[in-house]
Design a protein around this motif. Sequence first.
Motif, mmCIF file in Angstrom:
data_model
loop_
_atom_site.group_PDB
_atom_site.id
_atom_site.type_symbol
_atom_site.label_atom_id
_atom_site.label_comp_id
_atom_site.label_asym_id
_atom_site.label_seq_id
_atom_site.Cartn_x
_atom_site.Cartn_y
_atom_site.Cartn_z
ATOM 1 N N UNK A 49 0.837 -1.194 0.000
ATOM 2 C CA UNK A 49 0.000 0.000 0.000
ATOM 3 C C UNK A 49 0.875 1.249 0.000
ATOM 4 N N UNK A 50 2.066 1.073 0.523
ATOM 5 C CA UNK A 50 2.990 2.185 0.675
ATOM 6 C C UNK A 50 4.318 1.722 0.098
ATOM 7 N N UNK A 51 4.828 2.433 -0.885
ATOM 8 C CA UNK A 51 6.044 1.950 -1.548
ATOM 9 C C UNK A 51 7.175 2.963 -1.423
ATOM 10 N N UNK A 52 8.389 2.435 -1.565
ATOM 11 C CA UNK A 52 9.582 3.277 -1.589
ATOM 12 C C UNK A 52 10.118 3.273 -3.013
ATOM 13 N N UNK A 53 10.298 4.447 -3.559
ATOM 14 C CA UNK A 53 10.858 4.568 -4.904
ATOM 15 C C UNK A 53 12.218 5.242 -4.775
ATOM 16 N N UNK A 54 13.228 4.626 -5.340
ATOM 17 C CA UNK A 54 14.576 5.194 -5.254
ATOM 18 C C UNK A 54 14.954 5.785 -6.597
ATOM 19 N N UNK A 55 15.583 6.929 -6.542
ATOM 20 C CA UNK A 55 16.046 7.564 -7.779
ATOM 21 C C UNK A 55 17.268 8.407 -7.441
ATOM 22 N N UNK A 56 17.848 8.997 -8.456
ATOM 23 C CA UNK A 56 18.986 9.889 -8.225
ATOM 24 C C UNK A 56 18.665 11.247 -8.824
ATOM 25 N N UNK A 57 19.181 12.285 -8.197
ATOM 26 C CA UNK A 57 18.965 13.603 -8.780
ATOM 27 C C UNK A 57 20.028 13.860 -9.851
ATOM 28 N N UNK A 64 14.959 9.517 -2.177
ATOM 29 C CA UNK A 64 13.995 8.483 -1.796
ATOM 30 C C UNK A 64 12.616 9.109 -1.705
ATOM 31 N N UNK A 65 11.675 8.443 -2.331
ATOM 32 C CA UNK A 65 10.311 8.963 -2.320
ATOM 33 C C UNK A 65 9.405 7.820 -1.882
ATOM 34 N N UNK A 66 8.750 8.012 -0.758
ATOM 35 C CA UNK A 66 7.786 6.989 -0.349
ATOM 36 C C UNK A 66 6.406 7.471 -0.742
ATOM 37 N N UNK A 67 5.552 6.526 -1.125
ATOM 38 C CA UNK A 67 4.261 6.923 -1.673
ATOM 39 C C UNK A 67 3.097 6.115 -1.090
ATOM 40 N N UNK A 68 2.385 6.706 -0.152
ATOM 41 C CA UNK A 68 1.128 6.076 0.288
ATOM 42 C C UNK A 68 0.018 6.489 -0.677
ATOM 43 N N UNK A 69 -1.218 6.195 -0.314
ATOM 44 C CA UNK A 69 -2.336 6.740 -1.108
ATOM 45 C C UNK A 69 -2.388 8.235 -0.856
ATOM 46 N N UNK A 70 -2.686 9.004 -1.897
ATOM 47 C CA UNK A 70 -2.694 10.464 -1.777
ATOM 48 C C UNK A 70 -3.991 10.982 -1.139
ATOM 49 N N UNK A 71 -4.991 10.140 -1.015
ATOM 50 C CA UNK A 71 -6.301 10.537 -0.482
ATOM 51 C C UNK A 71 -6.776 11.840 -1.104
ATOM 52 N N UNK A 72 -6.786 11.849 -2.424
ATOM 53 C CA UNK A 72 -7.123 13.058 -3.190
ATOM 54 C C UNK A 72 -8.502 13.596 -2.827
ATOM 55 N N UNK A 73 -8.595 14.913 -2.846
ATOM 56 C CA UNK A 73 -9.902 15.514 -2.640
ATOM 57 C C UNK A 73 -10.767 15.306 -3.890
ATOM 58 N N UNK A 74 -10.157 15.409 -5.061
ATOM 59 C CA UNK A 74 -10.851 15.062 -6.305
ATOM 60 C C UNK A 74 -10.303 13.712 -6.768
ATOM 61 N N UNK A 75 -10.742 12.663 -6.103
ATOM 62 C CA UNK A 75 -10.120 11.359 -6.347
ATOM 63 C C UNK A 75 -10.684 10.706 -7.604
ATOM 64 N N UNK A 76 -9.828 10.443 -8.599
ATOM 65 C CA UNK A 76 -10.315 9.760 -9.806
ATOM 66 C C UNK A 76 -10.904 8.386 -9.500
ATOM 67 N N UNK A 77 -10.334 7.695 -8.518
ATOM 68 C CA UNK A 77 -10.810 6.342 -8.218
ATOM 69 C C UNK A 77 -12.246 6.364 -7.702
ATOM 70 N N UNK A 78 -12.586 7.394 -6.923
ATOM 71 C CA UNK A 78 -13.947 7.502 -6.394
ATOM 72 C C UNK A 78 -14.928 7.779 -7.535
ATOM 73 N N UNK A 79 -14.490 8.634 -8.457
ATOM 74 C CA UNK A 79 -15.362 8.994 -9.575
ATOM 75 C C UNK A 79 -15.672 7.802 -10.469
ATOM 76 N N UNK A 80 -14.698 6.914 -10.668
ATOM 77 C CA UNK A 80 -14.887 5.869 -11.673
ATOM 78 C C UNK A 80 -15.509 4.580 -11.124
#
Lengths: 225, 427
Positions: A49-57, A64-80
Motif C-alpha cells: 500500500x505504501x512503496x519506496x521509490x529510489x532515484x537519483x537527482x 527516496x520517495x515513499x508513496x502512500x495513497x494520496x487521499x485526493x480531494x478530487x479522487x479519480x478512483x472515487x469517480x470511476x
Amino acid sequence: MDAPRAMASESDVKGPYWAMVIDLKACIGCSRCVYACQATNDTADGHLWNVLIEDKDHFGVPVFLTRPCMHCENAPCVEVCPVHATYHRDDGLVTMDYDRCIGCRYCMVACPYGARVFNWKENTDPNPKEGTWGSPEIPRRARGVVEKCTFCSQRLDKASERGLVPGIDREATPACCNICPTSARVFGDLRDPNSPASLALKGRQSIVLRANLGTKPRVFYLLPN
Amino acid sequence: MSALITSIRQRLFWIWIAFLLIPIGIGLYAGILVLTQGLAVTNLSDLAPWGLWIVVDLSCIALSAGAFTLSALAHLLGRETFRPIARIAVFIGFLGYSGALMCLFLDIGRWDRFWHGWVFWQPHSMLWEVTMCITLYITILLLEVFPLAAELPIFRRFPRVRAFAHRVHNNTYLLAGLGMGLSLLHQSSLGGTYGVVAGRAFLYRATMPLLFIASAIAAGLAFTVQMTLLVQWLRKRILVPRQTLFQVGQISGVVLLIYLYMRFWDTTAGSYGYVPGRTESDMLLMTGTFGISFWGWEIILGGIVAAILLIWAARRKSIGMLLMGSGLTMAGVIANRWNTTMLAFAHPLATAADPQLTVPASVQYFPSAVEWATAIGIVAGLTLVFSLGMHYFPAYQGITSPVPATKPSDPKPQNTNTPTGEVSHAI
C-alpha cells in the motif's frame, strides 16, 4: 498561510483536514514505513500500500520517495468506481467497502499514482513483517477485490472516543509515521496550526505529485532544498 | 448427384460444429479455472490491470454495432431494402453482446457480485453507465431476435409464444429506436471509460467517445456484411441482395474515412498543443512493436485500404473486394482496441511501485494460456450459436433459392435444411 493549509481551509470537508507531510530531505530510504504498513494492514510482499521509490537527482545524489495513497480531494478512483465501493469518508479520506467491490479494477486504471493493489490470489501466507514491525489491525481482504492505503483509518476512528489526537498520540497516528526514524513522515490536521503536519510545512517549499491533474492530494512532499 | 452433394454439405456442417466444440471445451475448462482459482491464472498485474478480455469485450461490442445502425436504417428511416441484413445484424449483435458479458464476467475479480452494478448505483462512473446500457441493450437485442427464434417449427405448439413474438415484431421500430439510443450512449461511453482517465496521458482525451462510436459503426457494418457474405458462400443461399451489401459496404467505408479523419486531427492537435505525456505516448504507439500494429493494421490495412476497398467494391461490383475490405475493417478495429488498452499501461505511472521514476519502460503484458483459451472459447461458442442460427432459423434460409426449384409450385425452398415454408415475420 502556506498553500496546503490554504487549500485545507477552503475545502468543503467538515472537521479536521487530515494530511501527511513527507520530507524528502529527511527520508533516508530505510523502508521502515513500508514494513510497518505491511504489518499493520496485513499485506504480503509485492502487494504494498505504501512503496519506496529510489532515484537519483541530476548530481547523482540518491533521492527516496515513499508513496502512500494520496487521499485526493478530487479522487479519480472515487469517480470511476461503478458500484460506489470506493468513497470519500465524511472526513475526506478515500476508503473502500471491500464487501461491495466487484474487482473490475477500473480504479487501478484511473489512479494517477498507482496506489492501488489487487488481490490476484487469496493471501494465506503468514505476514512477513508481523512481530518486528507491528501487528495486523484489520482483517485480510478476500481474493478478487482491490485494496489501498487508508491512512490507518482504524486508528483515526478510535481517536475521538479515546480522547487522542491523531498525529501526536501514537495510537491514533498512521503506522508509517510512527515508525519513521527521522520523522520524515508526519501526520495531522492542517486546520490546526500546531499539528505536526502544519508545523512541518511551515517555511518549507512543498509539492504534491502530478499537481497538473487537479486531484488535490492530501500528501505533501517537502523539497530537499 | 445433387442429393449426394447435399448430404456431404450437411455432414460438413456437423463436422464444423463438432470442431467448434474442441475450443469451447478447452475454454470452459479454462473458464472454470478462472472462476475457482481467481485471476492469479492470468498474466494481468497491478501495472497492467486490464488485458485480453477487455480487448475482446471492446471488440465484440464494436463489431456488434451493425445491429443498431442497420435496425435504425431499416425501421426508423424506413429503408425496406435493409431489412434482411438488419435481421442478420441483430443476431450478430445479440451474440456479440453475450460474448462481451462473458468476458466481463471472467474479468471481474468477484464474479459472484456481478449484480452489484444494478443495485449500488454510481452514476458518476462511466463503467456504471456502460453496465446499465449494455444490460438494457442486450434485452432489446433479445427481444429483436426473439421473433426470429419463435418461427422455429418447435414453437408451432406454443401459439401464445408466437402471438407474443408477433406483437414484439410489430413494435420493431420502437425497439430500433430504443436500441439506437442505448447504443449511441454506451458505444461512446466505452470510449469515455478510457477518455476520463486523467492519469493516463494516452487515454485522457475528450474525443475518445466520438472515436469509439465512429469506428464501431464502420466496423459493425463491415462485420455484418462479411458474415453475410460468408454464410451466403458456405450455405449457397442468398440472404441479402448484392446491391444492399454493396450499399452497406459503402456506408461503412465512408464512416471509416470520417473516423480516420477525426483520428488524424485528434492526434495532430494533441501533439501540437503540448499535453503532458501525450506526445510521448503517441510516439510509443507509432514506433517499435506498437508501430507495426498501429501503422500496419490500424491505419493502412484496416483503415485506408479497407475504406477504399469497401467504397470501390460497389463500383467494380466485386464481392472479393467487399469481403477483403470488410475483413480488414474488422482487423483494424480489433487492432485499435488492443493498442488503446495496451498503450494505457505501456507508460508506467511516474509513481508506480517499480522504480521507474525517470526511465519510461514498457510494461510487459502478454495474455496467459488461460486467457487465450477462454477468449478463443468464447469466440468459438459465439460462432457455434451463429452457425446453428443460420442453419435452423427460418428467417435465414434465404430470400431466393440459387438452384431453380424443380416444381415452381412447391412451397418448400430448395437447399434449405429446415422444413419450413412459412413466410418469415420479419420479411
